[in-house]
Design a protein around this motif. Structure first.
Motif, PDB file in Angstrom:
ATOM      1  N   ASN A  11       9.305  10.280 -11.650  1.00  0.00           N
ATOM      2  CA  ASN A  11       9.118   8.640 -11.225  1.00  0.00           C
ATOM      3  C   ASN A  11       9.258   7.678 -12.859  1.00  0.00           C
ATOM      4  O   ASN A  11       8.869   6.363 -12.639  1.00  0.00           O
ATOM      5  N   CYS A  12       9.782   8.924 -14.113  1.00  0.00           N
ATOM      6  CA  CYS A  12       9.131   7.874 -15.133  1.00  0.00           C
ATOM      7  C   CYS A  12      10.244   6.594 -15.325  1.00  0.00           C
ATOM      8  O   CYS A  12      10.587   5.605 -16.033  1.00  0.00           O
ATOM      9  N   VAL A  13      11.645   6.998 -14.325  1.00  0.00           N
ATOM     10  CA  VAL A  13      12.653   5.677 -15.029  1.00  0.00           C
ATOM     11  C   VAL A  13      12.337   4.251 -14.305  1.00  0.00           C
ATOM     12  O   VAL A  13      12.274   3.267 -14.378  1.00  0.00           O
ATOM     13  N   THR A  14      11.242   4.021 -13.092  1.00  0.00           N
ATOM     14  CA  THR A  14      10.845   2.968 -12.566  1.00  0.00           C
ATOM     15  C   THR A  14      10.175   2.251 -14.014  1.00  0.00           C
ATOM     16  O   THR A  14      10.205   1.187 -13.730  1.00  0.00           O
ATOM     17  N   CYS A  15       9.157   2.767 -14.031  1.00  0.00           N
ATOM     18  CA  CYS A  15       8.705   2.482 -15.884  1.00  0.00           C
ATOM     19  C   CYS A  15       9.102   2.199 -17.240  1.00  0.00           C
ATOM     20  O   CYS A  15       9.057   1.615 -17.838  1.00  0.00           O
ATOM     21  N   HIS A  16       9.536   2.843 -17.068  1.00  0.00           N
ATOM     22  CA  HIS A  16      10.776   3.072 -18.947  1.00  0.00           C
ATOM     23  C   HIS A  16      12.276   3.402 -18.961  1.00  0.00           C
ATOM     24  O   HIS A  16      12.990   4.359 -17.629  1.00  0.00           O
ATOM     25  N   ALA A  17      12.796   2.871 -20.077  1.00  0.00           N
ATOM     26  CA  ALA A  17      14.369   2.883 -20.366  1.00  0.00           C
ATOM     27  C   ALA A  17      14.374   4.740 -20.285  1.00  0.00           C
ATOM     28  O   ALA A  17      14.008   5.477 -21.230  1.00  0.00           O
ATOM     29  N   THR A  41      12.164   8.849  -7.613  1.00  0.00           N
ATOM     30  CA  THR A  41      10.496   8.086  -7.495  1.00  0.00           C
ATOM     31  C   THR A  41      10.070   8.402  -6.818  1.00  0.00           C
ATOM     32  O   THR A  41       8.628   8.505  -6.591  1.00  0.00           O
ATOM     33  N   GLN A  42      10.287  10.196  -6.173  1.00  0.00           N
ATOM     34  CA  GLN A  42       8.678  11.085  -5.412  1.00  0.00           C
ATOM     35  C   GLN A  42       8.224  11.771  -5.855  1.00  0.00           C
ATOM     36  O   GLN A  42       7.273  12.345  -6.258  1.00  0.00           O
ATOM     37  N   ARG A  43       8.495  12.092  -6.957  1.00  0.00           N
ATOM     38  CA  ARG A  43       7.755  13.076  -8.178  1.00  0.00           C
ATOM     39  C   ARG A  43       7.507  12.148  -9.908  1.00  0.00           C
ATOM     40  O   ARG A  43       6.713  11.595  -9.969  1.00  0.00           O
ATOM     41  N   VAL A  98       6.458  10.031   3.086  1.00  0.00           N
ATOM     42  CA  VAL A  98       5.512  10.943   2.429  1.00  0.00           C
ATOM     43  C   VAL A  98       3.760  10.749   2.988  1.00  0.00           C
ATOM     44  O   VAL A  98       3.657   9.873   3.136  1.00  0.00           O
ATOM     45  N   ASP A  99       3.034  12.150   2.735  1.00  0.00           N
ATOM     46  CA  ASP A  99       1.815  12.748   2.740  1.00  0.00           C
ATOM     47  C   ASP A  99       1.134  11.825   1.976  1.00  0.00           C
ATOM     48  O   ASP A  99       0.855  11.632   0.857  1.00  0.00           O
ATOM     49  N   LEU A 100       0.218  10.313   2.659  1.00  0.00           N
ATOM     50  CA  LEU A 100      -0.972  10.066   1.740  1.00  0.00           C
ATOM     51  C   LEU A 100      -2.076   9.834   2.290  1.00  0.00           C
ATOM     52  O   LEU A 100      -2.532   9.254   1.543  1.00  0.00           O
ATOM     53  N   SER A 140       0.781  -0.912  -0.140  1.00  0.00           N
ATOM     54  CA  SER A 140      -0.173   0.286  -0.538  1.00  0.00           C
ATOM     55  C   SER A 140       0.908   1.341   0.058  1.00  0.00           C
ATOM     56  O   SER A 140       1.198   2.483  -0.945  1.00  0.00           O
ATOM     57  N   LEU A 141       1.653   1.531   0.765  1.00  0.00           N
ATOM     58  CA  LEU A 141       2.858   2.549   0.738  1.00  0.00           C
ATOM     59  C   LEU A 141       3.552   2.296  -0.247  1.00  0.00           C
ATOM     60  O   LEU A 141       3.838   3.497  -0.501  1.00  0.00           O
ATOM     61  N   GLU A 142       3.834   1.769  -0.622  1.00  0.00           N
ATOM     62  CA  GLU A 142       4.720   1.331  -2.706  1.00  0.00           C
ATOM     63  C   GLU A 142       3.824   2.395  -3.319  1.00  0.00           C
ATOM     64  O   GLU A 142       4.054   2.591  -4.199  1.00  0.00           O
ATOM     65  N   LEU A 143       2.277   1.417  -3.601  1.00  0.00           N
ATOM     66  CA  LEU A 143       1.630   2.102  -3.847  1.00  0.00           C
ATOM     67  C   LEU A 143       1.337   3.873  -4.398  1.00  0.00           C
ATOM     68  O   LEU A 143       0.583   4.447  -4.696  1.00  0.00           O
ATOM     69  N   GLY A 144       1.259   4.138  -2.752  1.00  0.00           N
ATOM     70  CA  GLY A 144       1.143   5.758  -2.517  1.00  0.00           C
ATOM     71  C   GLY A 144      -0.631   6.022  -2.082  1.00  0.00           C
ATOM     72  O   GLY A 144      -1.283   6.186  -2.437  1.00  0.00           O
ATOM     73  N   PHE A 145      -0.719   4.665  -1.340  1.00  0.00           N
ATOM     74  CA  PHE A 145      -2.470   4.903  -0.452  1.00  0.00           C
ATOM     75  C   PHE A 145      -1.832   4.300   1.019  1.00  0.00           C
ATOM     76  O   PHE A 145      -0.946   3.523   1.371  1.00  0.00           O
ATOM     77  N   ASN A 146      -2.299   4.555   2.567  1.00  0.00           N
ATOM     78  CA  ASN A 146      -2.474   4.668   3.547  1.00  0.00           C
ATOM     79  C   ASN A 146      -2.344   3.411   4.004  1.00  0.00           C
ATOM     80  O   ASN A 146      -3.582   2.195   3.212  1.00  0.00           O
TER      81      ASN A 146
END
Lengths: 294, 175
Positions: free
Chosen positions: B101-107, B97-99, B55-57, A256-262
């Protein structure tokens, strides 16, 4: 307090009509049996028999995902890791909790094949189960927490010691296939809710579990490759290097946290629904603990 | 429905936003800056610890069945040229990765272990996409591809207008 709830309930009643906007990944057909993977990813043939894994695949960076990481499971992987230490601790804790025999009786209070069981053997394969004492479907770890509380001990769901006892109980079913029946009753309802949750797109990335575990299997996120959701529950609780002994609900919290929800608290109804769904996807696959995962 | 009522509803259905001890419960603590908690497993302990997450989720719906918080609907961006993007900033956003994050999914050039979820972007310019179309792809591609897996960075408020312009400038610089 009750009045307040009633007043709030009345004020909010119209809100029910307006369903919050969410998208769902189109539902794939899921089978409540591990062989259902053959329709989803087809990798089941490589990890079907844990004793006969194709080790050439393991050494292949592009193909190792096809083993669904099963080469890291006991007994195939006999290397020493913290999962073994936790299992030993689980046995010690179990003996202590069960001094008067009531802890075990509490755990095994379930019906398998129409009769009450008295042994730990096979217990792991039948969870989550509907528990009359709790009045709901519960996972093994939730029941361990509940039964430990009756002995005056605190073993919070998701804690190291709770997972250690769970690991010990699982080890008593080593090699036996997971077998939960989701064809009717409360487990059927939980399976259906779990399946829906699995497809619900939420959070900071607007993704569902299925966005990856159905639509992108075999693709990589940086250096990790997404694998099949079938067969995963057989090795839980699992040892993860960075996190420690990880129960399935803790894994859900981490996802959940990795995907971005609590995260939710382990034992939350939604996590139990997901556990029922994922356990049914492991039906027919042998319990293999202690195991490790990255 | 008014946001405050949604929040109160969540409190009743999914546990209390006031923190620990509720079953079922969303794990958050309004007293810490990011409000979001992550589990920490203490070896040889029967207690599960919850520590602040980076991060605030808390704005997002959780996996709870009845979570009444909605997700943003597909949205057309109001892009107006000229681009005025900074490719150097754009690259930093794409790698963060917190913004983006294109590199996580794309070359992306310079990344040894890029993701393969989406197309290789290392020579993006060769695709000859217009700035406006690329802007919309990053802002929210659901308007033309409802089943897309790529996150709608603009509609979700993850990237600002200038951030997206910078990323567009970066991609258009990849010969």
């Amino acid at each position: 307090m009750r009045n307040l709830i009633v007043v709030l309930g009345l004020m909010l009643a119209p809100a029910w009509a307006d369903e919050p906007y969410k998208e769902y990944t189109s539902a794939e057909h899921f089978e409540p049996h591990v062989s259902g993977d053959l329709q989803l990813t087809g990798t089941y043939r490589y990890w079907k028999d844990p004793a006969k894994l194709d080790l050439r695949l393991a050494g292949h960076p592009d193909d190792s995902w096809k083993l669904n990481w099963k080469h890291m499971d006991y007994p195939f992987n006999k290397e020493m890791h913290a999962g073994h230490l936790a299992l030993d601790r689980g046995l010690t804790l179990f003996k202590k909790l069960n001094r008067s025999g009531t802890f075990k009786n509490c755990l095994v209070m379930y019906r398998l094949n129409g009769k009450y069981e008295t042994s730990l053997r096979g217990l792991r394969t039948a969870f989550p189960a509907y528990r009359t004492d709790l009045g709901r479907v519960a996972g093994l770890e939730e029941v361990i927490e509940h039964c430990a509380a009756l002995e005056g001990e605190v073993l919070q769901n998701g804690s190291h010691d709770n997972s250690a006892v769970s690991l010990y109980v699982a080890s008593q079913s080593l090699g036996m296939p997971i077998q939960i029946d989701v064809s009717s009753g409360p487990l059927r309802e939980a399976w259906k809710r779990g399946e829906r949750l699995y497809h619900q797109k939420i959070g900071r990335n607007n993704m569902s579990c299925a966005s990856c575990h159905v639509e992108r299997v075999g693709q990589s996120l940086r250096a990790t490759v997404v694998t099949s959701p079938y067969g995963d529950v057989a090795h839980y609780p699992v040892y993860r290097d960075r996190f420690g002994i990880t129960s399935l609900h803790i894994r859900f919290a981490q996802c959940s946290l990795e995907l971005g929800f609590n995260a939710l608290k382990p034992g939350s109804p939604a996590y139990t629904d997901m556990e029922v769904f994922m356990t049914a996807l492991t039906n027919g696959y042998p319990v293999s603990v202690p195991s490790e995962r990255p | 429905m008014h946001t405050i009522w949604r929040v109160i509803l969540v409190a009743f259905l999914c546990g209390s936003p006031l923190g620990y001890g509720y079953t079922p419960g969303e794990m958050m603590d309004p007293k810490i800056p990011t409000k979001t908690l992550m589990p920490k497993i203490k070896v040889d302990s029967g207690l599960l610890e919850w520590v602040p997450y980076s991060v605030d989720l808390s704005p997002w719906p959780t996996l709870c069945v009845d979570d009444p918080r909605p997700m943003p609907r597909p949205k057309k961006a109001q892009y107006v040229g000229p681009l005025r993007g900074d490719a150097v900033r754009g690259k930093a956003i794409a790698m963060d990765t917190q913004r983006g994050n294109c590199v996580t999914c794309h070359a992306i050039p310079g990344e040894e272990w890029p993701g393969t979820f989406g197309r290789d972007l290392r020579h993006y310019k060769q695709m000859r996409m217009s700035d406006a179309d690329l802007y919309q792809q990053i802002y929210d591609v659901r308007t033309s591809a409802p089943r897309a897996v790529m996150p709608p960075f603009g509609a979700l408020g993850i990237l600002s207008d200038q951030d997206i312009r910078d990323v567009v400038a970066y991609l258009q610089s990849l010969e």
